[in-house]
Design a protein around this motif. Structure first.
Motif, mmCIF file in Angstrom:
data_model
loop_
_atom_site.group_PDB
_atom_site.id
_atom_site.type_symbol
_atom_site.label_atom_id
_atom_site.label_comp_id
_atom_site.label_asym_id
_atom_site.label_seq_id
_atom_site.Cartn_x
_atom_site.Cartn_y
_atom_site.Cartn_z
ATOM 1 N N GLY A 13 0.828 -1.213 0.000
ATOM 2 C CA GLY A 13 0.000 0.000 0.000
ATOM 3 C C GLY A 13 0.853 1.249 0.000
ATOM 4 O O GLY A 13 0.558 2.232 -0.694
ATOM 5 N N SER A 14 1.953 1.244 0.778
ATOM 6 C CA SER A 14 2.854 2.391 0.840
ATOM 7 C C SER A 14 3.535 2.632 -0.506
ATOM 8 O O SER A 14 3.720 3.788 -0.914
ATOM 9 C CB SER A 14 3.906 2.172 1.930
ATOM 10 N N ILE A 15 3.865 1.536 -1.190
ATOM 11 C CA ILE A 15 4.518 1.661 -2.504
ATOM 12 C C ILE A 15 3.558 2.241 -3.527
ATOM 13 O O ILE A 15 3.911 3.165 -4.281
ATOM 14 C CB ILE A 15 5.026 0.281 -2.978
ATOM 15 N N LEU A 16 2.322 1.724 -3.559
ATOM 16 C CA LEU A 16 1.334 2.169 -4.552
ATOM 17 C C LEU A 16 0.898 3.614 -4.326
ATOM 18 O O LEU A 16 0.541 4.321 -5.275
ATOM 19 C CB LEU A 16 0.118 1.236 -4.528
ATOM 20 N N SER A 17 0.937 4.060 -3.061
ATOM 21 C CA SER A 17 0.512 5.436 -2.760
ATOM 22 C C SER A 17 1.673 6.432 -2.829
ATOM 23 O O SER A 17 1.460 7.638 -2.644
ATOM 24 C CB SER A 17 -0.116 5.494 -1.361
ATOM 25 N N PHE A 18 2.879 5.939 -3.082
ATOM 26 C CA PHE A 18 4.053 6.809 -3.147
ATOM 27 C C PHE A 18 3.944 7.714 -4.370
ATOM 28 O O PHE A 18 3.746 7.254 -5.496
ATOM 29 C CB PHE A 18 5.317 5.953 -3.227
ATOM 30 N N ASN A 19 4.086 9.024 -4.165
ATOM 31 C CA ASN A 19 3.833 9.985 -5.246
ATOM 32 C C ASN A 19 5.027 10.204 -6.176
ATOM 33 O O ASN A 19 4.954 11.015 -7.088
ATOM 34 C CB ASN A 19 3.385 11.335 -4.664
ATOM 35 N N ARG A 20 6.119 9.479 -5.939
ATOM 36 C CA ARG A 20 7.300 9.670 -6.788
ATOM 37 C C ARG A 20 7.655 8.408 -7.586
ATOM 38 O O ARG A 20 8.786 8.255 -8.025
ATOM 39 C CB ARG A 20 8.497 10.087 -5.932
ATOM 40 N N LEU A 21 6.693 7.525 -7.759
ATOM 41 C CA LEU A 21 6.972 6.295 -8.509
ATOM 42 C C LEU A 21 7.359 6.588 -9.960
ATOM 43 O O LEU A 21 8.057 5.804 -10.593
ATOM 44 C CB LEU A 21 5.747 5.369 -8.484
ATOM 45 N N GLY A 22 6.885 7.709 -10.483
ATOM 46 C CA GLY A 22 7.225 8.078 -11.857
ATOM 47 C C GLY A 22 8.369 9.073 -11.940
ATOM 48 O O GLY A 22 8.653 9.596 -13.035
ATOM 49 N N ASP A 23 9.039 9.326 -10.812
ATOM 50 C CA ASP A 23 10.118 10.309 -10.767
ATOM 51 C C ASP A 23 11.449 9.652 -11.148
ATOM 52 O O ASP A 23 11.936 8.767 -10.428
ATOM 53 C CB ASP A 23 10.212 10.896 -9.354
ATOM 54 N N PRO A 24 12.056 10.062 -12.268
ATOM 55 C CA PRO A 24 13.330 9.461 -12.682
ATOM 56 C C PRO A 24 14.435 9.629 -11.656
ATOM 57 O O PRO A 24 15.299 8.755 -11.514
ATOM 58 C CB PRO A 24 13.665 10.213 -13.977
ATOM 59 N N GLN A 25 14.421 10.743 -10.901
ATOM 60 C CA GLN A 25 15.461 10.981 -9.902
ATOM 61 C C GLN A 25 15.407 9.927 -8.796
ATOM 62 O O GLN A 25 16.446 9.443 -8.334
ATOM 63 C CB GLN A 25 15.306 12.375 -9.294
ATOM 64 N N PHE A 26 14.187 9.564 -8.372
ATOM 65 C CA PHE A 26 14.035 8.548 -7.334
ATOM 66 C C PHE A 26 14.601 7.209 -7.801
ATOM 67 O O PHE A 26 15.357 6.555 -7.080
ATOM 68 C CB PHE A 26 12.555 8.393 -6.963
ATOM 69 N N TRP A 27 14.249 6.797 -9.014
ATOM 70 C CA TRP A 27 14.719 5.503 -9.520
ATOM 71 C C TRP A 27 16.220 5.527 -9.820
ATOM 72 O O TRP A 27 16.893 4.503 -9.721
ATOM 73 C CB TRP A 27 13.929 5.105 -10.766
ATOM 74 N N THR A 28 16.725 6.707 -10.148
ATOM 75 C CA THR A 28 18.179 6.831 -10.339
ATOM 76 C C THR A 28 18.910 6.582 -9.029
ATOM 77 O O THR A 28 19.907 5.849 -8.980
ATOM 78 C CB THR A 28 18.538 8.230 -10.865
#
Length: 352
Positions: free
Chosen positions: A236-251
């Motif tokens: 639930g925490s992962i799905l509600s995270f607002n930066r899942l589409g943020d390239p900086q986070f995944w970098t």
């Protein structure tokens, strides 16, 4: 992993390499180990302190996934450039995976509790919070392997325990103590010791290759982490995270995985260029520098007793490493000699 011919020059016998050049190479390798290890700790702390994503298991899962991908990538590159890159086969074998599974369970506990400790206590107290690995190593060596420890080594463990309790006390005085973080640190220390014991048992299954072991360990861990992520409510925490589409986070997540993979290589590299004893001393000095950097970065003010606790932990760890190193040097003289019969076939001493 090895770049062919990259470290062969460390043999003093016939390379003619100067002392200065060898010293420069050793200094560069040690500096690389320090950089990768310290950066990885600070980077993991940054990821785990994210208030919007309370999912330490997911972060650890992703780093294991990156390690698996990098193992496959290195194997692929070794097939393209066999004269430049030497890397073992990464073909999956279900039988090997099953035999590595007990180690993987300990491995999951080690990296999970390690990250949870880092999440709750921060980098500054991390060295003390995770300082009991040596103590647990002595305990498990006696209870599992039935091997005793010398009095000098036990005294060093006593110093480490004293430093640990003093550090906990001083964190409490400062009002920044997290008993949850301390508990996770103790559990992580226990798992580190168990991981070393189980690694020795499992190593023959992977033909003695630390990289094949890393591949199967991380692959098994990826599979086991998936239900754990669901069970502990992180989905639930992962799905509600607002930066899942943020390239900086995944970098940042990807860099964390790369550094987690790289630490295995630079650890082996430092041992090869120096020695296991020197590696442990370097690791202790690195922990000291890491603590100082964390205090400076956070602009913290620590008491003299707080610093004393760190010095006790680091001093006890260094002393234990030195004592065990001296004992290992004496050990070969105590091993019974192998006799050779007249037909030139080796015959072991009857007491061996």
């Amino acid at each position: 992993m090895a770049l062919v011919g990259s470290t062969d020059s460390m043999d003093n016998g016939g390379t003619g390499e100067s002392f200065i050049m060898r010293s420069i190479k050793i200094a560069l390798v040690v500096a690389l180990y320090w950089f990768i290890s310290i950066t990885m700790v600070f980077l993991n702390n940054y990821l785990l302190e994210n208030k919007d994503l309370d999912a330490p298991l997911f972060i650890t899962f992703f780093q294991c996934l990156v390690s698996v991908g990098l193992c496959r990538l290195m194997y692929f590159l070794s097939t393209l450039f066999p004269d430049k890159i030497d890397f073992p086969s990464m073909r999956f074998d279900l039988k090997v995976s099953r035999e590595v599974l007990p180690l993987t369970i300990v491995f999951i506990g080690m990296i999970t509790f390690n990250n949870l400790c880092l999440k709750h206590v921060g980098v500054a107290f991390y060295t003390v919070g995770r300082s009991l690995s040596t103590v647990f190593n002595v305990i498990f060596t006696y209870t599992i392997i039935k091997q005793t420890t010398s009095l000098k080594a036990l005294l060093c463990c006593g110093v480490i325990l004293g430093g640990f309790w003093l550090g906990v006390d001083q964190e409490g005085v400062a009002g920044s103590l997290s008993w949850t973080g301390v508990l996770f640190g103790v559990l992580a220390s226990a798992c580190v010791s168990l991981n070393a014991i189980y690694t020795k048992k499992v190593m023959p299954v992977v033909d003695g290759s630390i990289w094949k072991l890393s591949f199967y360990n991380n692959l098994n861990a990826c599979v086991l982490f998936l239900p754990l992520i669901v069970i502990f409510g992180e989905l639930g925490s992962i799905l509600s995270f607002n930066r899942l589409g943020d390239p900086q986070f995944w970098t940042m997540m990807g860099i964390g995985g790369v550094f987690g993979f790289a630490i295995g290589y630079v650890t082996g590299l430092q041992i090869k260029f120096t020695s296991p004893l020197t590696h442990n001393v370097s690791g202790t000095a690195k922990a000291c520098a890491q603590t100082v950097l964390a205090v400076m970065y956070n602009h913290s003010s620590k008491s003299l007793l707080w610093w004393t606790s760190n010095m006790m932990v680091l001093g006890g760890s260094s002393g234990y490493t030195w004592v065990k190193g001296m004992e290992m040097k004496k050990a070969p003289a105590e091993i019974p000699q192998v006799t050779v019969s007249k037909d030139l076939k080796p015959k072991e001493h009857p007491e061996v």
